[in-house]
Enzyme design. Structure first.
Site, PDB file in Angstrom:
ATOM      1  N   ARG A   1       0.821  -1.232   0.000  1.00  7.36           N
ATOM      2  CA  ARG A   1       0.000   0.000   0.000  1.00  7.36           C
ATOM      3  C   ARG A   1       0.850   1.276   0.000  1.00  7.36           C
ATOM      4  NH1 ARG A   1      -3.155  -2.939   3.729  1.00  7.36           N
ATOM      5  NH2 ARG A   1      -4.908  -3.943   2.667  1.00  7.36           N
TER       6      ARG A   1
ATOM      7  N   ASN B   1      -1.212  19.344 -20.002  1.00 11.37           N
ATOM      8  CA  ASN B   1      -1.581  18.325 -20.980  1.00 11.37           C
ATOM      9  C   ASN B   1      -1.750  18.896 -22.379  1.00 11.37           C
ATOM     10  OD1 ASN B   1      -1.782  15.814 -19.452  1.00 11.37           O
ATOM     11  ND2 ASN B   1      -3.246  16.990 -18.238  1.00 11.37           N
TER      12      ASN B   1
ATOM     13  N   LYS C   1       7.485  23.187 -13.787  1.00  8.54           N
ATOM     14  CA  LYS C   1       6.709  22.000 -13.413  1.00  8.54           C
ATOM     15  C   LYS C   1       6.550  21.929 -11.897  1.00  8.54           C
ATOM     16  CE  LYS C   1       4.643  18.053 -14.188  1.00  8.54           C
ATOM     17  NZ  LYS C   1       5.068  16.759 -14.696  1.00  8.54           N
TER      18      LYS C   1
ATOM     19  N   GLU D   1      -4.326  17.659 -10.104  1.00 10.47           N
ATOM     20  CA  GLU D   1      -4.855  18.100 -11.384  1.00 10.47           C
ATOM     21  C   GLU D   1      -6.341  18.442 -11.323  1.00 10.47           C
ATOM     22  OE1 GLU D   1      -3.091  16.087 -14.717  1.00 10.47           O
ATOM     23  OE2 GLU D   1      -4.953  16.280 -15.822  1.00 10.47           O
TER      24      GLU D   1
ATOM     25  N   ARG E   1      -2.917  22.306 -13.220  1.00  9.25           N
ATOM     26  CA  ARG E   1      -2.012  21.256 -13.705  1.00  9.25           C
ATOM     27  C   ARG E   1      -2.477  20.648 -15.029  1.00  9.25           C
ATOM     28  NH1 ARG E   1       0.805  16.441 -10.114  1.00  9.25           N
ATOM     29  NH2 ARG E   1       1.961  15.520 -11.831  1.00  9.25           N
TER      30      ARG E   1
ATOM     31  N   LYS F   1       2.994  11.910 -10.514  1.00  8.38           N
ATOM     32  CA  LYS F   1       2.099  11.084 -11.323  1.00  8.38           C
ATOM     33  C   LYS F   1       2.808   9.788 -11.672  1.00  8.38           C
ATOM     34  CE  LYS F   1      -0.996  14.160 -13.895  1.00  8.38           C
ATOM     35  NZ  LYS F   1      -1.412  14.491 -15.266  1.00  8.38           N
TER      36      LYS F   1
ATOM     37  N   HIS G   1       6.357   9.212 -27.532  1.00  9.12           N
ATOM     38  CA  HIS G   1       5.484  10.119 -26.789  1.00  9.12           C
ATOM     39  C   HIS G   1       5.679  11.560 -27.270  1.00  9.12           C
ATOM     40  CE1 HIS G   1       3.147  11.741 -23.490  1.00  9.12           C
ATOM     41  NE2 HIS G   1       4.164  12.504 -23.120  1.00  9.12           N
TER      42      HIS G   1
ATOM     43  N   GLU H   1       8.386  18.382 -24.949  1.00  7.68           N
ATOM     44  CA  GLU H   1       7.836  18.842 -23.664  1.00  7.68           C
ATOM     45  C   GLU H   1       8.384  20.226 -23.297  1.00  7.68           C
ATOM     46  OE1 GLU H   1       5.398  17.397 -22.076  1.00  7.68           O
ATOM     47  OE2 GLU H   1       5.431  15.354 -22.857  1.00  7.68           O
TER      48      GLU H   1
ATOM     49  N   HIS I   1      -1.420  16.758 -25.363  1.00  6.62           N
ATOM     50  CA  HIS I   1      -1.409  15.372 -24.894  1.00  6.62           C
ATOM     51  C   HIS I   1      -2.707  14.629 -25.185  1.00  6.62           C
ATOM     52  CE1 HIS I   1       2.263  16.573 -23.023  1.00  6.62           C
ATOM     53  NE2 HIS I   1       2.433  15.402 -22.445  1.00  6.62           N
TER      54      HIS I   1
ATOM     55  N   HIS J   1      -1.963  11.247 -26.825  1.00  7.05           N
ATOM     56  CA  HIS J   1      -2.241   9.932 -26.241  1.00  7.05           C
ATOM     57  C   HIS J   1      -3.019   9.055 -27.216  1.00  7.05           C
ATOM     58  CE1 HIS J   1      -1.681  11.363 -21.802  1.00  7.05           C
ATOM     59  NE2 HIS J   1      -0.560  11.042 -22.382  1.00  7.05           N
TER      60      HIS J   1
END
Lengths: 380, 380
Positions: B142, B266, B248, B258, B262, B164, B286, B206, B269, B273
């Site tokens: 956990r 993206n 960042k 997010e 935040r 993330k 990517h 990026e 993105h 994606h």
């Protein structure tokens, strides 16, 4: 401390929703997590979600074939009545489903059903469903909301409260998981009427555990009302569920991520998890394994001079009066020791055990000597 | 804003550890997460961990075959010098490794190596290693602590900062994950010297993204120093890494999970994606997918009258000067639309896009009309 009747709301046919108690997990500086206990209250889930401000449109309800047969229809109806779109998923029954593959599969199903970050998951079932669907909800899109609707005694008094979610690894139980608090918990005592005998006893093991580590009065109540409890008399069922859920709620509110107090709830679980792992999670149920683990912990406490013979004996007698095992299965002692070292609670290679110096009390003991543990494993 | 030299510490042979900058993610009411940037500083990881108070004894270092060859030895040596026991795990290179099966396998390896709740994980590599090892660390027992040691430009300026973590699902990228903050981030600019050309350009995508949405000065710098950047001149490398990592860090500190700001990161993105998913995460990298996604977002902004032709043109030209694609691949438009609806950022079935009204600015647009998106997908 049984609560009071709050309201009567007709649900379906001649069944009335009867609220018996409302508890809550009260974390500091956060909205309390309501634990709603009642009879025939499954149909109220939709309106409870609305009251809790859940703006989700789609709800992914996860359950198993056995529970679905009895209890999925009222849940779906209640959700739809409150304006939600229910996306039910029914998986096979059993601990074998609690694995990472099933988590990946669930996420795929949710993607296909269009569940997004505003969606929610309902876990309708016992500990396996709650742990599995809860962990999937914790990781799907990096976490979406979920609701626990436990339908077994074990889940009502323990597993569904506190936000622990996990799946098993072939090498150990609950080794992959997350802390993910449900939005609310809905416990319908009426679902316990169809619970198989063995699962009822499973839950009783956790009830006995709660009594041993926290509540001497409850222990006495269990001793004096064993017959009524085995027959599931409504007043007894209500008393043990509400008492144990209340204890659990209080403890997790104080120690959410198990840095101290919460670890005491693992009484009997260190050895219990090993028994389950070494018997392939099939032969022994969780409650049976924990029962044998508690009896062993009591013997260990006695060997350490931490408690008297009578204390250990009372524990053994109560467990046996509920038809629960108090002897470990025949297992290779070396394999058991190795598995013990893999326990989640092990830190820096030191074995830690929760032990009870007296009924109603518990504490964590670190660095217990291997020799003593071997003696207990050998049944001494 | 390049920082100052702080200290010189000899590490191994003739290589000196040179610290160039120290940034941090400063969450409210929590210990700041240090981002340590320098040259030849991998060997300092052990002492950084000691300074950060990491009491772990065992450290599970995860890396891939390519990175291990160059950079695992100094990390291991540094950890051992600081008194830690390093348990290295080397997996194959590539995005295909970022899946749930690999997470289960990692957890099994860690169990076998005796990693417990006091242990830590070091993710040494690019975004794939950071996401995968980070997610495994987030769920093992956990959640145990972890450290990001990014060795690609993309990971240094973006992926390694902000907590993330995720793995891919066959149906969509990063769909199963967790927010799990590293204890610290260690960025060794010297590792960028061996980065393959294509991965260098990936990271530049990026960097360009950061400039477009947040920093018009950086955008100008990129336009004026494109040649130096492509040649990886140390001062340029340092400037873009430190500037982007700083942006960042600031943004994730303001919006960890997010809920607003935040999400602007993206930019490009959403479509990116989809391209990756529909080409099987293999054909397009990517950065390439995000580059084509940004160019498409610029066209969408222009179609919506949100930005002028010149703004869109500058974005396209800069991306192309870095050898990055600005056209979408030939894909079934219907399949693209369906995949768009599966994006993590979709809420209640509404498509959301980050768009840039001017260089250095961005905002989220919800409910963009399907017709317009189809036009952009058709390359108009």
């Amino acid at each position: 401390m049984p609560g009071q009747l709050h309201e009567h709301t007709p649900v379906r046919g001649d069944k009335c929703a009867i609220w018996t108690d409302r508890l809550a997990v009260r974390f500091k500086n956060r909205r309390p997590i309501g634990i709603h206990v009642g009879h025939h209250v499954l149909g109220e889930l939709g309106s409870l979600l609305r009251d809790a401000g859940a703006g989700a449109s789609r709800i992914g309800a996860v359950t198993n074939t056995v529970v679905a047969h009895h209890y999925l229809p009222p849940v779906i109806k209640g959700l739809e009545r409150a304006g939600y779109t229910a996306c039910p998923i029914i998986i096979p029954d059993g601990e074998a489903e609690k694995n990472l593959e099933r988590v990946g599969w669930l996420c795929g199903e949710w993607l296909g059903a269009g569940l997004d970050r505003s969606s929610m998951v309902v876990a309708l079932g016992g500990g396996v469903i709650g742990d599995l669907a809860g962990f999937a909800a914790a990781t799907y899109l990096r976490g979406i909301g979920f609701v626990q609707v436990p339908t077994t005694l074990l889940a009502m008094v323990d597993a569904a409260i506190g936000g622990k979610t996990a799946v098993n690894h072939p090498m150990a139980k609950n080794i992959i998981g997350a802390f993910h608090q449900p939005l609310l918990v809905l416990e319908d005592l009426a679902t316990l009427e169809t619970l198989p005998e063995r699962q009822w006893r499973d839950g009783l093991a956790e009830v006995v555990k709660t009594a041993i580590i926290l509540d001497a009065d409850l222990f006495l109540y269990l001793e004096q009302n064993a017959e009524d409890i085995l027959r599931r008399r409504p007043e007894s069922v209500r008393h043990i569920v509400v008492t144990c859920a209340g204890h659990k709620a209080r403890i997790v509110a104080e120690d959410e991520t198990e840095s101290g107090l919460r670890a005491l709830l693992n009484y009997g679980h260190t050895l219990g998890h090993c028994i389950e792992a070494l018997t392939g999670y099939e032969e022994w149920s969780h409650g049976e394994a924990v029962s044998a683990g508690m009896a062993a912990a009591a013997r260990l406490a006695r060997l350490l001079g931490l408690c008297g013979k009578e204390e250990a004996e009372r524990q053994r007698a109560l467990l046996e009066s509920f038809g629960l095992p108090t002897r470990l299965p025949r297992l290779d002692p070396e394999a058991l020791m190795r598995t013990l070292y893999h326990d989640k609670k092990t830190r820096d290679g030191k074995l830690r055990f929760v032990l009870s110096p007296a009924i109603g009390q518990a504490r964590m003991l670190e660095g217990v000597e291997e020799d003593l543990i071997r003696k207990v494993l050998a049944g001494q």
